[in-house]
Design a protein around this motif. Structure first.
Motif, PDB file in Angstrom:
ATOM      1  N   ARG A 519       2.097   3.832  -0.847  1.00 36.94           N
ATOM      2  CA  ARG A 519       1.848   2.482  -0.308  1.00 36.94           C
ATOM      3  C   ARG A 519       1.841   1.444  -1.434  1.00 36.94           C
ATOM      4  O   ARG A 519       0.841   0.764  -1.681  1.00 36.94           O
ATOM      5  CB  ARG A 519       0.510   2.476   0.430  1.00 36.94           C
ATOM      6  CG  ARG A 519       0.440   3.429   1.610  1.00 36.94           C
ATOM      7  CD  ARG A 519      -0.969   3.535   2.156  1.00 36.94           C
ATOM      8  NE  ARG A 519      -1.902   4.074   1.163  1.00 36.94           N
ATOM      9  CZ  ARG A 519      -3.209   4.241   1.366  1.00 36.94           C
ATOM     10  NH1 ARG A 519      -3.734   3.908   2.551  1.00 36.94           N
ATOM     11  NH2 ARG A 519      -3.974   4.735   0.435  1.00 36.94           N
ATOM     12  N   TRP A 520       2.970   1.311  -2.098  1.00 35.99           N
ATOM     13  CA  TRP A 520       3.035   0.474  -3.295  1.00 35.99           C
ATOM     14  C   TRP A 520       3.446  -0.960  -3.003  1.00 35.99           C
ATOM     15  O   TRP A 520       3.225  -1.838  -3.849  1.00 35.99           O
ATOM     16  CB  TRP A 520       4.022   1.084  -4.288  1.00 35.99           C
ATOM     17  CG  TRP A 520       5.449   1.069  -3.804  1.00 35.99           C
ATOM     18  CD1 TRP A 520       6.059   2.008  -3.037  1.00 35.99           C
ATOM     19  CD2 TRP A 520       6.427   0.061  -4.058  1.00 35.99           C
ATOM     20  NE1 TRP A 520       7.351   1.662  -2.774  1.00 35.99           N
ATOM     21  CE2 TRP A 520       7.608   0.466  -3.401  1.00 35.99           C
ATOM     22  CE3 TRP A 520       6.427  -1.135  -4.770  1.00 35.99           C
ATOM     23  CZ2 TRP A 520       8.783  -0.297  -3.437  1.00 35.99           C
ATOM     24  CZ3 TRP A 520       7.587  -1.899  -4.809  1.00 35.99           C
ATOM     25  CH2 TRP A 520       8.751  -1.475  -4.152  1.00 35.99           C
ATOM     26  N   HIS A 521       4.040  -1.230  -1.865  1.00 37.36           N
ATOM     27  CA  HIS A 521       4.610  -2.567  -1.622  1.00 37.36           C
ATOM     28  C   HIS A 521       3.535  -3.651  -1.654  1.00 37.36           C
ATOM     29  O   HIS A 521       3.598  -4.598  -2.452  1.00 37.36           O
ATOM     30  CB  HIS A 521       5.333  -2.583  -0.274  1.00 37.36           C
ATOM     31  CG  HIS A 521       6.509  -1.659  -0.205  1.00 37.36           C
ATOM     32  ND1 HIS A 521       6.397  -0.342   0.174  1.00 37.36           N
ATOM     33  CD2 HIS A 521       7.824  -1.864  -0.469  1.00 37.36           C
ATOM     34  CE1 HIS A 521       7.587   0.228   0.154  1.00 37.36           C
ATOM     35  NE2 HIS A 521       8.474  -0.672  -0.233  1.00 37.36           N
ATOM     36  N   TRP A 522       2.556  -3.519  -0.776  1.00 39.28           N
ATOM     37  CA  TRP A 522       1.507  -4.528  -0.724  1.00 39.28           C
ATOM     38  C   TRP A 522       0.583  -4.436  -1.935  1.00 39.28           C
ATOM     39  O   TRP A 522       0.030  -5.453  -2.379  1.00 39.28           O
ATOM     40  CB  TRP A 522       0.693  -4.391   0.570  1.00 39.28           C
ATOM     41  CG  TRP A 522       1.336  -5.067   1.737  1.00 39.28           C
ATOM     42  CD1 TRP A 522       2.016  -4.480   2.760  1.00 39.28           C
ATOM     43  CD2 TRP A 522       1.355  -6.477   1.986  1.00 39.28           C
ATOM     44  NE1 TRP A 522       2.461  -5.430   3.642  1.00 39.28           N
ATOM     45  CE2 TRP A 522       2.064  -6.667   3.200  1.00 39.28           C
ATOM     46  CE3 TRP A 522       0.852  -7.589   1.332  1.00 39.28           C
ATOM     47  CZ2 TRP A 522       2.280  -7.925   3.756  1.00 39.28           C
ATOM     48  CZ3 TRP A 522       1.063  -8.849   1.872  1.00 39.28           C
ATOM     49  CH2 TRP A 522       1.768  -9.010   3.061  1.00 39.28           C
ATOM     50  N   LEU A 523       0.406  -3.233  -2.471  1.00 40.23           N
ATOM     51  CA  LEU A 523      -0.453  -3.117  -3.641  1.00 40.23           C
ATOM     52  C   LEU A 523       0.118  -3.880  -4.830  1.00 40.23           C
ATOM     53  O   LEU A 523      -0.601  -4.598  -5.528  1.00 40.23           O
ATOM     54  CB  LEU A 523      -0.639  -1.643  -4.013  1.00 40.23           C
ATOM     55  CG  LEU A 523      -1.506  -1.434  -5.259  1.00 40.23           C
ATOM     56  CD1 LEU A 523      -2.610  -0.434  -4.988  1.00 40.23           C
ATOM     57  CD2 LEU A 523      -0.669  -0.958  -6.445  1.00 40.23           C
TER      58      LEU A 523
END
Length: 595
Positions: A519-523
């Motif tokens: 889950r790297w996009h929003w992070l």
């Protein structure tokens, strides 16, 4: 009624025309005078000295006007948005003609007017004016603080004489100094009082060239203090250290990961299972999965890219053109360049949205074009309502609001739409190096400090640490009317901020992926964007510890427009962090051999 409608339409079109085609022009005068030529004194605003944004029209106080024709003066949309409605004072000043004790006008005050003037004096009201585009200010009056304990109510005095000392070089004005005098007491028991306002003008020759006349208004001891230079140097050293550290850690770590993965390719499945099977390679089937709330993320990316470009252009343009020397020119130029860069927002947002398979591109365009203007409308509308309630000069007139709306409807939105069409049809390619698995991989449990929320909260500290000294100087300049002119410092700090944000986002994302969390996009977006939260918290500290602001109007103005600044930082740094991380993720996964 028809006349009033026509007048509103004419005003709207005039403001729009001037905004688009006369942004960087100076005054209508060329600053060159002949002997005996009129020098206009433009009265601007009056208000409490501790609440610098709580301003009112100068003649809202019971001052009188001179015999000259009173004219309202607007140049740009920026002046209108900042509440500058300059009015000819009627003070009869002729170039190189000295004046001694001449009468401006006479004003008859009733008891209500006397109490209004006493209130202004008790609250340290000051006024601003412009002479040949040079800002001049002074206090309305003075309270007798020596009799604070002896007299009740406090004796108050109003200044009725203005002494102008004007320095000139040839046929140009170089400096204007105002000295107020002739105090007249304002007794609260009087039912009527006549005030005679007078002025004097003294002309002094000087050798200072016209091109450098604005420099004496700049507070070099404050902005070029050793602390400022030290903060720039320390931020630069932090960037060098952080960039070097990131490069060393990532190069060594990723090189070790690649070596381990290549070594495991020669092992049997049984041996590989017994081996050290973990890390960022394990989420290759999910790392390019469509992020949640794709439309919102793509719109924020578009707005962030636009604001990064806008900030860089405005800073460079201000450095080249010395825009700080002209009234409201920076704001006007910002609106102009924001309009032109709307194409970038549409292109970036649509390209990102389409690269992950987004289909509802019409809603995407509308959201991209509206997300920042919508926030400005909501917060600005609230502040403007408060200004209208207080009858402040900060209240934006309806024709000016129509001009802003026309700019968005006829320029910003079409350019955003054009950029979206180009980005959607020619810029979007779904060429991810790894295919996406149909079923998401389970995310393993992690220690509490490795959770995304903790990474996001901690990620904004370093970017904020690189700019908080400059934020102090910017806040002090804006909220206390110091002229901020060190835009070279600002450009350097801006570049440092972008570099730190990119490094922090890459490192945070690597640690997340290495813990097998895809889950790297929003992070990556929120890790850097969280800097905006620290800026807003700092603004709360600055309000309480560094200012003497009071009242609903000033508080609404301060926290409202600081929220807009934080929103801009949120979008800008979020875009930089996510964009840098996206390049990093694509780079490491395109070099991995996937079975």
């Amino acid at each position: 009624m028809n006349f009033w409608r026509n007048r509103q339409l004419t005003t709207t079109l005039a403001v729009l025309f001037v905004t688009l085609f006369s942004i960087v022009l100076a005054d209508e005068h060329n600053h060159v005078y002949k002997s005996g030529e009129e020098v206009i004194v433009w009265m601007n605003t009056v208000g409490p000295i501790h609440n610098r944004q709580e301003t009112y029209p100068y003649f809202q106080l019971p001052f009188c006007r001179g015999e000259s024709k009173v004219e309202h003066h607007h140049e740009t949309l920026g002046e209108a948005l900042q509440g500058m409605d300059l009015i000819n004072s009627g003070i009869d000043i002729k170039y190189l003609v000295p004046v001694s004790g001449a009468t401006i006008c006479k004003s008859k005050l009733d008891n209500k007017d006397i109490n209004v003037m006493r209130y202004a004096v008790a609250n340290n009201y000051w006024f601003t004016m412009f002479v040949d585009d040079l800002p001049v200010s002074g206090l309305v009056g003075q309270a007798d603080l020596d009799n604070l304990q002896k007299a009740s109510p406090l004796p108050s005095y109003v200044y009725t004489h203005k002494q102008f000392v004007i320095e000139y070089n040839g046929n140009r004005i170089i400096a204007v100094t105002l000295q107020s005098g002739n105090k007249v007491e304002l007794p609260p028991t009087l039912t009527a009082l006549e005030l005679v306002f007078t002025y004097s003008v003294e002309w002094k020759p000087t050798d200072i060239p016209f091109e450098t006349r604005f420099e004496r208004l700049l507070e070099t001891d404050f902005f070029e203090h050793k602390v400022h230079w030290l903060s720039i140097f320390s931020s630069f050293m932090m960037v060098l250290f952080l960039t070097g550290l990131v490069s060393i850690i990532l190069l060594r770590t990723i090189k070790r990961d690649f070596s381990r993965y290549e070594r495991e390719e020669g092992l049997t499945d049984f041996d590989r299972d017994l081996g050290d099977d973990y890390g960022w390679k394990q989420v290759h089937g999910d790392v390019f999965r469509q992020p949640p709330r794709l439309m919102l993320l793509s719109s924020l990316m578009g707005a962030g890219n636009q604001l990064v470009l806008l900030t860089g252009i405005v800073i460079l343009y201000t450095i080249i053109g010395d825009l700080y020397a002209e009234r409201a020119t920076i704001l006007t130029a910002s609106i102009f360049f924001y309009t032109l860069t709307s194409f970038v927002a549409g292109y970036t947002s649509s390209r990102y949205y389409a690269s992950y398979g987004g289909k509802d591109w019409v809603r995407n365009v509308i959201l991209t074009a509206s997300i920042v203007p919508g926030a400005v409308t909501l917060i600005g509308g609230y502040v403007n309502s408060v200004a209208i309630y207080y009858s402040s000069s900060r209240a934006i007139a309806f024709p000016v609001l129509l001009s802003v709306l026309a700019i968005w409807v006829f320029l910003c939105f079409p350019l955003t739409l054009l950029g979206a069409i180009v980005g959607r049809n020619w810029g979007a390619r779904m060429d991810f190096p790894c295919r996406v698995n149909p079923i998401p991989r389970p995310i393993p449990e992690k220690v509490w400090y490795a959770e995304p929320l903790m990474i996001i909260a901690m990620g904004g500290i370093l970017p904020f640490g690189s700019i908080f000294i400059e934020i102090y100087f910017i806040f002090t300049s804006f909220w206390t009317y110091k002229i901020y002119y060190v835009y070279g410092f600002m450009l350097f700090v801006f570049i440092i901020l972008l570099a730190v944000s990119a490094c922090v986002a890459i490192v945070s994302t690597y640690f997340l992926l290495n813990s097998e969390d895809h889950r790297w996009h929003w992070l990556s977006f929120l890790t850097c964007a969280s800097t905006a939260g620290y800026v807003y918290l700092y603004s709360l500290y600055y309000f309480l510890a560094k200012t003497k602001m009071t009242g609903m109007f000033q508080t609404s103005f301060y926290f409202g427009y600081t929220a807009l600044l934080s929103l801009a930082i949120f979008c800008m740094l979020g875009f930089v962090g996510h964009y840098a991380t996206r390049l990093f993720v694509r780079k490491i996964y395109q070099n991995v051999k996937i079975d």
